[in-house]
Design a protein around this motif. Structure first.
Motif, PDB file in Angstrom:
ATOM      1  N   GLU A  69       0.763  -1.195   0.004  1.00  0.00           N
ATOM      2  CA  GLU A  69       0.030   0.124  -0.048  1.00  0.00           C
ATOM      3  C   GLU A  69       0.820   1.326  -0.032  1.00  0.00           C
ATOM      4  OE1 GLU A  69      -4.072  -1.657   2.148  1.00  0.00           O
ATOM      5  OE2 GLU A  69      -2.504  -0.681   3.394  1.00  0.00           O
ATOM      6  N   ALA A  70       1.943   1.154   0.856  1.00  0.00           N
ATOM      7  CA  ALA A  70       2.771   2.474   0.884  1.00  0.00           C
ATOM      8  C   ALA A  70       3.428   2.525  -0.425  1.00  0.00           C
ATOM      9  CB  ALA A  70       3.840   2.193   1.924  1.00  0.00           C
ATOM     10  N   SER A  71       3.804   1.637  -1.351  1.00  0.00           N
ATOM     11  CA  SER A  71       4.525   1.643  -2.432  1.00  0.00           C
ATOM     12  C   SER A  71       3.547   2.154  -3.471  1.00  0.00           C
ATOM     13  CB  SER A  71       5.042   0.340  -2.905  1.00  0.00           C
ATOM     14  OG  SER A  71       5.503   0.259  -4.297  1.00  0.00           O
ATOM     15  N   GLU A  72       2.334   1.579  -3.426  1.00  0.00           N
ATOM     16  CA  GLU A  72       1.415   2.293  -4.601  1.00  0.00           C
ATOM     17  C   GLU A  72       0.880   3.590  -4.063  1.00  0.00           C
ATOM     18  OE1 GLU A  72      -2.005  -0.740  -4.223  1.00  0.00           O
ATOM     19  OE2 GLU A  72      -0.882  -1.969  -5.446  1.00  0.00           O
ATOM     20  N   SER A  73       0.890   3.881  -3.177  1.00  0.00           N
ATOM     21  CA  SER A  73       0.685   5.362  -2.671  1.00  0.00           C
ATOM     22  C   SER A  73       1.849   6.313  -2.998  1.00  0.00           C
ATOM     23  CB  SER A  73      -0.142   5.490  -1.195  1.00  0.00           C
ATOM     24  OG  SER A  73       1.092   5.445  -0.306  1.00  0.00           O
ATOM     25  N   ALA A  74       2.929   5.810  -3.158  1.00  0.00           N
ATOM     26  CA  ALA A  74       4.238   6.589  -3.789  1.00  0.00           C
ATOM     27  C   ALA A  74       4.065   6.753  -4.869  1.00  0.00           C
ATOM     28  CB  ALA A  74       5.448   6.059  -2.973  1.00  0.00           C
ATOM     29  N   ARG A  75       3.468   6.283  -5.821  1.00  0.00           N
ATOM     30  CA  ARG A  75       3.651   6.461  -7.209  1.00  0.00           C
ATOM     31  C   ARG A  75       3.024   7.485  -7.748  1.00  0.00           C
ATOM     32  NH1 ARG A  75       1.564   0.506  -9.699  1.00  0.00           N
ATOM     33  NH2 ARG A  75       2.999  -0.639  -8.525  1.00  0.00           N
TER      34      ARG A  75
END
Length: 75
Positions: A69-75
């Motif tokens: 989730e953190a990786s996806e929100s950092a996109r």
């Protein structure tokens, strides 16, 4: 491959609270056990490596979901 993160998260949230523990003694001959924090037997498995994997799933899966989730929100 498409992952349904919400469904995985819902299943993880419904699982008994951790920590789960790989118990070194055996109720059934030759079967390691995985127990939940409340002391209930979750399962008896065929090997110590299976027990270790299952015991760590309770904390590993939520950690992986959070990282994804953190990786996806950092996109």
């Amino acid at each position: 491959m498409t992952l349904d993160i919400a469904a995985i998260k819902a299943r993880a949230d419904k699982a008994p609270k951790g920590p789960w523990k790989d118990i070194p003694w055996h109720i059934t001959e030759g079967a390691p056990e995985v127990r939940v924090a409340e002391g209930w037997l979750l399962c008896a498995v065929s090997s110590d490596t299976h027990a270790e994997f299952i015991a760590h799933a309770r904390t590993d899966i939520p950690a992986l979901i959070a990282a994804l989730e953190a990786s996806e929100s950092a996109r």
